[in-house]
Design an enzyme around this catalytic site. Structure first.
Site, short mmCIF file in Angstrom:
data_model
loop_
_atom_site.label_atom_id
_atom_site.label_comp_id
_atom_site.label_asym_id
_atom_site.label_seq_id
_atom_site.Cartn_x
_atom_site.Cartn_y
_atom_site.Cartn_z
N HIS A 95 7.60 5.18 2.50
CA HIS A 95 6.79 4.62 1.42
C HIS A 95 7.62 3.54 0.72
CE1 HIS A 95 4.40 5.46 -2.54
NE2 HIS A 95 3.82 4.52 -1.83
N TYR B 121 -13.31 6.87 -0.42
CA TYR B 121 -12.44 6.01 -1.22
C TYR B 121 -10.99 6.01 -0.75
CZ TYR B 121 -10.50 3.66 -5.30
OH TYR B 121 -9.86 2.78 -6.13
N SER C 193 4.48 5.64 -7.66
CA SER C 193 3.41 4.82 -8.18
C SER C 193 3.74 4.31 -9.58
CB SER C 193 2.09 5.61 -8.23
OG SER C 193 2.20 6.68 -9.14
N LYS D 127 -2.16 6.12 4.27
CA LYS D 127 -1.21 7.20 4.02
C LYS D 127 -1.24 8.25 5.15
CE LYS D 127 -0.38 5.39 -0.06
NZ LYS D 127 0.76 4.50 -0.29
N CYS E 21 5.63 1.94 -10.60
CA CYS E 21 7.02 1.57 -10.87
C CYS E 21 7.33 0.15 -10.40
CB CYS E 21 7.98 2.56 -10.20
SG CYS E 21 7.97 4.20 -10.96
N ARG F 130 -8.91 -0.77 -7.69
CA ARG F 130 -8.10 -1.42 -6.67
C ARG F 130 -8.63 -2.79 -6.28
NH1 ARG F 130 -3.38 1.56 -4.73
NH2 ARG F 130 -3.63 3.61 -5.70
N ASP G 290 4.09 -1.71 0.43
CA ASP G 290 3.80 -0.28 0.31
C ASP G 290 4.45 0.60 1.38
OD1 ASP G 290 2.45 1.83 -1.10
OD2 ASP G 290 0.99 1.93 0.52
N ARG H 199 -7.16 9.33 -4.35
CA ARG H 199 -6.62 10.17 -3.29
C ARG H 199 -6.50 11.59 -3.82
NH1 ARG H 199 -1.51 10.78 -3.20
NH2 ARG H 199 -1.15 8.78 -4.24
#
Length: 639
Positions: A273, A244, A295, A253, A297, A416, A320, A96
Site C-alpha cells: 500500500h 462502491y 489513509s 484492494k 496522511c 471520491r 496508492d 469499503r
C-alpha cells in the site's frame, strides 16, 4: 480446492446454458480463451443474467455505458467539465466494509494471527471456505436476473509487463465497468495477452435482481447481504451486495493487495500500500521513492507534490499501490499496478494538491460529492477557492441550497474522484515502463501529533521492518473507526493483509538475509507533529526539504547522526532557506519517557495481536530500542 468443486456440483445441470446460448449483446465470445469461457459459463449458470457484454475497453463502449448510466439515473453529466459525471450512491453503500471482508483459507492461521485470549483480532477476518461458498451460492443464485453480465479482462500493471497480472471480472454493474476502465488496463488487448494462461477470477454483483416485476433504482445494492471474500487457493475474489469503491472495483484492494500480497510471498516480491514518486535534483539526478502511509496522511499530495525548493522536481508513478520485485542485478523495481487515481475528494484543493485539481478537470467520475448550479462539483476544502455566492449547492444527499450552516457536510467524507493517471500533469515518463522504476528509498509514516520526529532513517533493514510493523497513526474522518485515537496500522496494510501478519513480517525480513540484493534504505516521516495544538511543520510542498535530506542520505551523505531511535538529520542539514521560522528543535526532540511508552504500546500490540507469530528478529529490534533508551546517554546521542 473443495469449495470450487462444491459450486460446480451444485449447479452442474445449469452449466449447459453456456455463454454461446445466452444473448451476447456486445463483444465476441470467440475472442476468449477456453478457460475464460468456462469461467463465464459457470457463473452465468449461477447468476442467470439476461445477457452478456464482453468488454473491449474502447471509447465507443465507454460512451455507450455512460448513456446507460445517465438513462438509469446513476450518473449525471457535469457540463462545466469535459466528459465528467456525478454519481450518488445509496447512503447505506458509501465505503469499503472491513467487517464484511473475509479471507477464506482451509486453516485460519494461514489468513490471520491468533490473538491472545480475550483479545479481539484486528488483522483481518477469516471464514471457512466451504461454509462461505455455500453462503455465496445462496446469494448469487439468480442475482443477475434481468441484468447484463459484463465480462472485463483487465491487467494490473502495463499489459505484457513481467511484473503485471491479469484478472477477469464479471459484474452486473455498469458503474463498476466504467470505473474499472479508468482504474485498470481493461479490454480486448488484455484478453489477447492472456491467451490460455490462468487468471485471477473475480465475480461481483450488486445483489439486486430485476425479477418478478421489480423496478430498477439509480443505485442498486444489498447492504444487508454485503460480503467481500477472497479464496487464495482458487485465485478467486467474490463480492456481493455493494457497488462502491474497493467493494466492487476488485482489481484495487482485493486483487492488488490482498491476493497480491499472497502471490508476492509465493513468488518472492512485494505488494504494498505505497505511493511511488520520482524526484530529480537541480543537477538532473533522479531517484525513485516508495512510501506507505495510512489513509488521510497525504499520500496523493506527496505523490503529486509541487516542491518548494528551487530546481527540484517531483513526478508521480502512482499514489496508492506498488508492486516491487528485485531484478537480476538485485535492484528493487516497482510498478504502479493501477491505471487511475481513486482519490478522496474532501480536502483536495489547489492549496493542498494543485496537480490533482488539474487532473480531474476531464474524464472523471465524481461520487458522493456536492453539485453546483453551474454544472460543477464542490466539497469541503474548496471554500476559499470557489465563490459560493454565485452558485447554489446541492449536497450529496440531495439537499438543495446547501450551506455550511445546515450542520451537515456537503459531501460524504469518503467521497471520491476516479480519474485516469495518464492525464496527471506530473505523471512520470516511466510510469508505464514494463521493467518498473528502481527504488532507492522506502518511507513509512503516520499522523502523529507527538513523540515521532519529522524524519529518521532506520539503522538497518531489520530495524526498518520494525518501523513498518510498529506504525501507528491518528484516526481521522477518512477511517471507519473515527475519533482522534492513535491506532496501529502496520505497514499501512492493516485492512489489506492477504495472509498472516506474522508471516508477512517474516517475508519482509527474508530480503535482508540475501547477499545479492541492493536493499533500499528505509525511513520514517511524520509531517503532523504539533505544539500547542498547531502543526509545527508546514507540510505540502515544503516536504521536499525532507525528501532532499533523504535523497542525499541514499548517496551516503554524512548529514545524519546515530541515536537510539535511528539516524536523525544533523543540526542544519535540513534546508530551511526561505522557510518561515519553524521550531526544528521540537520537531526533532526525542523524549525518553514518551519513547519508552511507545515501546510499551508496540509490545502490547505484538503480545495481543501476534502472540504466536512475532518473529524473533522483530522482538530483538524492540528489545534493542528499549535497552538503548534506558541505558544510553540521551543527550550525547541526540547531539
Amino acid at each position: 480446492m473443495r469449495s470450487i468443486t462444491l459450486l460446480r456440483n451444485v449447479y452442474r445441470p445449469l452449466v449447459l446454458r453456456s455463454v454461446r446460448q445466452l444473448s451476447v449483446t456486445y463483444g465476441n465470445p470467440e475472442s476468449l480463451s477456453p478457460k475464460v469461457k468456462q469461467f463465464i459459463d459457470e457463473k452465468a449458470a449461477l447468476c442467470k443474467p439476461a445477457a452478456i457484454h464482453i468488454c473491449d475497453g474502447s471509447d465507443s463502449e465507454a460512451q455507450m455505458l455512460a448513456d446507460v448510466l445517465i438513462k438509469s439515473g446513476t450518473w449525471k453529466k457535469l457540463p462545466k467539465y469535459e466528459n465528467c459525471y456525478l454519481a450518488r450512491t445509496d447512503p447505506r453503500d458509501v465505503a469499503r466494509v472491513e467487517s464484511k471482508t473475509l479471507i477464506c483459507t482451509p486453516e485460519q492461521r494461514e489468513a490471520i494471527p491468533t490473538p491472545a485470549p480475550g483479545v479481539q483480532g484486528t488483522l483481518g477476518k477469516w471464514q471457512d471456505p466451504d461454509s462461505m461458498m455455500e453462503s455465496l451460492n445462496e446469494r448469487f443464485n439468480g442475482c443477475m436476473e434481468g441484468r447484463t453480465m459484463y465480462v472485463m479482462p483487465f491487467s494490473m500493471g502495463p499489459v505484457g509487463s513481467p511484473l503485471s497480472k491479469i484478472g477477469i471480472q464479471l459484474t452486473d454493474s455498469p458503474y463498476t465497468v466504467s470505473s474499472m476502465r479508468v482504474m485498470t488496463r481493461m479490454g480486448s488487448n488484455v484478453a489477447q495477452a492472456l491467451g490460455d494462461q490462468d487468471f485471477i477470477k473475480c465475480l461481483h454483483s450488486v445483489g439486486y435482481p430485476l425479477s418478478n416485476g421489480r423496478s430498477d433504482v439509480p443505485w442498486p445494492c444489498n447492504p444487508e447481504q454485503t460480503v467481500i471474500t477472497h479464496f487464495p487457493e482458487n485465485n478467486e475474489i467474490i463480492s456481493f451486495g455493494s457497488g462502491y469503491g474497493g467493494n466492487s472495483l476488485l482489481g484495487k484492494k482485493c486483487f492488488a493487495l490482498r491476493l497480491g500480497s499472497i502471490l508476492a510471498k509465493k513468488e518472492g516480491w512485494l505488494a504494498e500500500h505505497m505511493l511511488i514518486l520520482g524526484i530529480t535534483n537541480p543537477a538532473g539526478v533522479k531517484k525513485y521513492i516508495a512510501a506507505a502511509f495510512p489513509s488521510a496522511c497525504g499520500k496523493t499530495n506527496l505523490a503529486m507534490m509541487r516542491p518548494s525548493l528551487p530546481g527540484w522536481k517531483v513526478e508521480c508513478v502512482g499514489d496508492d499501490i506498488a508492486w516491487m520485485r528485485f531484478d537480476d542485478n538485485g535492484v528493487l523495481r516497482a510498478i504502479n499496478p493501477e491505471n487511475g487515481f481513486f482519490g478522496v475528494a474532501p480536502g483536495t484543493s489547489y492549496a493542498t494538491n494543485p496537480q490533482a485539481m488539474e487532473t480531474i478537470k476531464k474524464n472523471t467520475v465524481f461520487t458522493n460529492v456536492a453539485e453546483t448550479s453551474d454544472g460543477g462539483v464542490f466539497w469541503e476544502g474548496l471554500e476559499d477557492e470557489m465563490d459560493l455566492s454565485q452558485v447554489s449547492v446541492t449536497s450529496w444527499l440531495g439537499q438543495e441550497n446547501w450551506t455550511k450552516e445546515s450542520g451537515k457536510p456537503s459531501s460524504h467524507p469518503n467521497s471520491r474522484f476516479c480519474t485516469p493517471s495518464g492525464q496527471c500533469p506530473v505523471i512520470d515518463p516511466a510510469w508505464e515502463d514494463p521493467a518498473g522504476v528502481p527504488i532507492s528509498a522506502l518511507l513509512f509514516g503516520g499522523r502523529r501529533p507527538s513523540t515521532i520526529p519529522l524524519v529518521l532513517e532506520a539503522n538497518s533493514w531489520n530495524h526498518g521492518v520494525y518501523l513498518g510493523a510498529a506504525m501507528r497513526s491518528e484516526a481521522t474522518a477518512a477511517a471507519e473507526h473515527g475519533g482522534k485515537v492513535i491506532m496501529h496500522d502496520p505497514f499501512a496494510m492493516r485492512p489489506f493483509f492477504g495472509y498472516n501478519f506474522g508471516d508477512y513480517i517474516k517475508h519482509w525480513l527474508s530480503f535482508g538475509e540475501k547477499d545479492n540484493l541492493k536493499l533500499p534504505q528505509i525511513f520514517h516521516v511524520n509531517w503532523f507533529r504539533k505544539q500547542d495544538g498547531k502543526f509545527i511543520w508546514p507540510g505540502f510542498g515544503e516536504n521536499s526539504r525532507v525528501l532532499e535530506w533523504i535523497f542525499d542520505r541514499t548517496d551516503n551523505a554524512e548529514n545524519g547522526h546515530v541515536t537510539p531511535v535511528g539516524i536523525l538529520p544533523k543540526p542544519g542539514s535540513i534546508n530551511t532557506e526561505g522557510l518561515s521560522p519553524v521550531d526544528m528543535d521540537t520537531l526533532f526532540s526525542i523524549n525518553k519517557e514518551e519513547w519508552l511508552a511507545e515501546c510499551d504500546a508496540v509490545q502490547k500490540y505484538f503480545n495481543e495481536q501476534i502472540p504466536h507469530d512475532t518473529p524473533a528478529q522483530l522482538q530483538q529490534e524492540l528489545d534493542n530500542l528499549r535497552s538503548k533508551l534506558k541505558h544510553e546517554n540521551m543527550e550525547a546521542n541526540l547531539g
